[in-house]
Motif scaffolding. Sequence first.
Motif, mmCIF file in Angstrom:
data_model
loop_
_atom_site.group_PDB
_atom_site.id
_atom_site.type_symbol
_atom_site.label_atom_id
_atom_site.label_comp_id
_atom_site.label_asym_id
_atom_site.label_seq_id
_atom_site.Cartn_x
_atom_site.Cartn_y
_atom_site.Cartn_z
ATOM 1 N N ARG A 255 -36.541 -35.557 26.774
ATOM 2 C CA ARG A 255 -37.262 -35.755 25.502
ATOM 3 C C ARG A 255 -38.487 -36.640 25.703
ATOM 4 O O ARG A 255 -39.515 -36.437 25.054
ATOM 5 C CB ARG A 255 -36.326 -36.368 24.457
ATOM 6 N N ARG A 256 -38.384 -37.629 26.590
ATOM 7 C CA ARG A 256 -39.528 -38.503 26.847
ATOM 8 C C ARG A 256 -40.672 -37.722 27.486
ATOM 9 O O ARG A 256 -41.840 -37.930 27.148
ATOM 10 C CB ARG A 256 -39.103 -39.665 27.749
ATOM 11 N N PHE A 257 -40.339 -36.823 28.415
ATOM 12 C CA PHE A 257 -41.376 -35.990 29.028
ATOM 13 C C PHE A 257 -41.984 -35.044 27.995
ATOM 14 O O PHE A 257 -43.204 -34.833 27.972
ATOM 15 C CB PHE A 257 -40.793 -35.201 30.207
ATOM 16 N N GLU A 258 -41.151 -34.478 27.125
ATOM 17 C CA GLU A 258 -41.646 -33.573 26.078
ATOM 18 C C GLU A 258 -42.589 -34.292 25.130
ATOM 19 O O GLU A 258 -43.588 -33.722 24.676
ATOM 20 C CB GLU A 258 -40.468 -32.982 25.302
ATOM 21 N N ALA A 259 -42.264 -35.550 24.799
ATOM 22 C CA ALA A 259 -43.115 -36.321 23.890
ATOM 23 C C ALA A 259 -44.502 -36.552 24.481
ATOM 24 O O ALA A 259 -45.489 -36.695 23.746
ATOM 25 C CB ALA A 259 -42.460 -37.662 23.566
ATOM 26 N N ARG A 260 -44.595 -36.581 25.829
ATOM 27 C CA ARG A 260 -45.886 -36.750 26.493
ATOM 28 C C ARG A 260 -46.536 -35.411 26.821
ATOM 29 O O ARG A 260 -47.595 -35.373 27.456
ATOM 30 C CB ARG A 260 -45.699 -37.556 27.787
#
Length: 428
Positions: A255-260
């Motif tokens: 999710r952190r990668f998706e947010a970026r």
Amino acid sequence: MTDASLAPAKPRQGLRALELDLRLLGMIGAFVLIAVAFHLASDGRFITPRNLFNLTIQTASVAIMATGMVFVIVTRHIDLSVGSVLATCSAVMAMTQTLVVPDWLGLGLGHPATAWIAIAAGIATGALIGAFHGWLIGYLTIPAFIVTLGGLLIWRNVAWYLTDGQTIGPLDETFQLFGGINGTLGETGSWVLGGLAALAVVWALWSARRGKMAHDFPVKPLWAEIAVGAAAIGAILGFVALLNAYTIPSRVLARRFEARGEVMPEGLVQGYGVPISVVLLIAVAIVMTVIARRTRFGRYIFATGGNPDAAELSGIDTRWLTVKIFALLGVLCAISAIVASARLTNHSNDIGVLDELRVIAAAVIGGTALKGGVGTIYGAIIGALIMQSLQSGMAMVGVDAPLQNIVVGGVLVLAVWIDIVYRKRAGA
């Protein structure tokens, strides 16, 4: 005076040359015993990276307040209101984030200044409440027990009225970084912090040794200095490695990668690292230790605690000193409120409940004498860790909450008794 009395003292041999603090060793030993006992009772779940990570962020809030409680108890006072002051500061910061900034100031939700405005409001609130308590105690000579007992009731309910008894949240995302799980240094940042801390240990030992030699004071054998430094550095780097070993769940990482707007590499594993709340605790501990050992304010605190009448006769304004001590504790309550509410991601009515007991117990277990004049910052932090370990361990093995409080209360009484016996035998 005989020739024997003029002869230089013989250097200590063996383990005595290390000049170890027996009380500190005792506290560390107690923590190790507690950890091992609960690890065995919980089928190996206590001494794990995940649990110890959670233990550190749960300890931070109480430990921060305990450093300020040391100064209060050293000067022969007590503060029974710290949990309620924390609740009021938390309520002020929560309302600032959800009402004052977006509606009154018109900055909108998620504005970059929201968290910092709330933090400033909370710290100002804590300082004012603490200074008011100090004024009542120092200038009106109302006993601290009565003032802070009243504060326990008053500020808990002020917090309730500020929020109309509601849970306020979610709090600002930047603000949540101070809670621990939502804000860590990561693996690289944690190793950098560990390396800097290791260098600080080397510098502190070298500086202290050089200062003693410059004034012809006795120093430890070089091997003893190296052994103490190696043990301290090993503990620091081991702590960092342990926190880095607690890995972020893959779904959270994705999710952190998706947010970026990025795609997570296949098989990527990352550790949480040192929580920002623990970094904040370390910063508070350093500042409070410097105040205690290197400033006139700190010397006045311990002089007043050792003999209040002599301190006043020597020109120390003990009334103004009392105001400053309680104001400082109020600021630390506000900092603890930041950590506690950020960890929960909201303000709740029961935040800080029974923290008064935990904070006082942490200071006393850490070696702060209730008769005043004696106390250490590092001792209070280790005392907070012991208290939190007891509670977390009991919760892990299924002990009911009422029995947990019974045990904590019993430990507090036992700690005071042990302190009395220790000081009698030491001739203190």
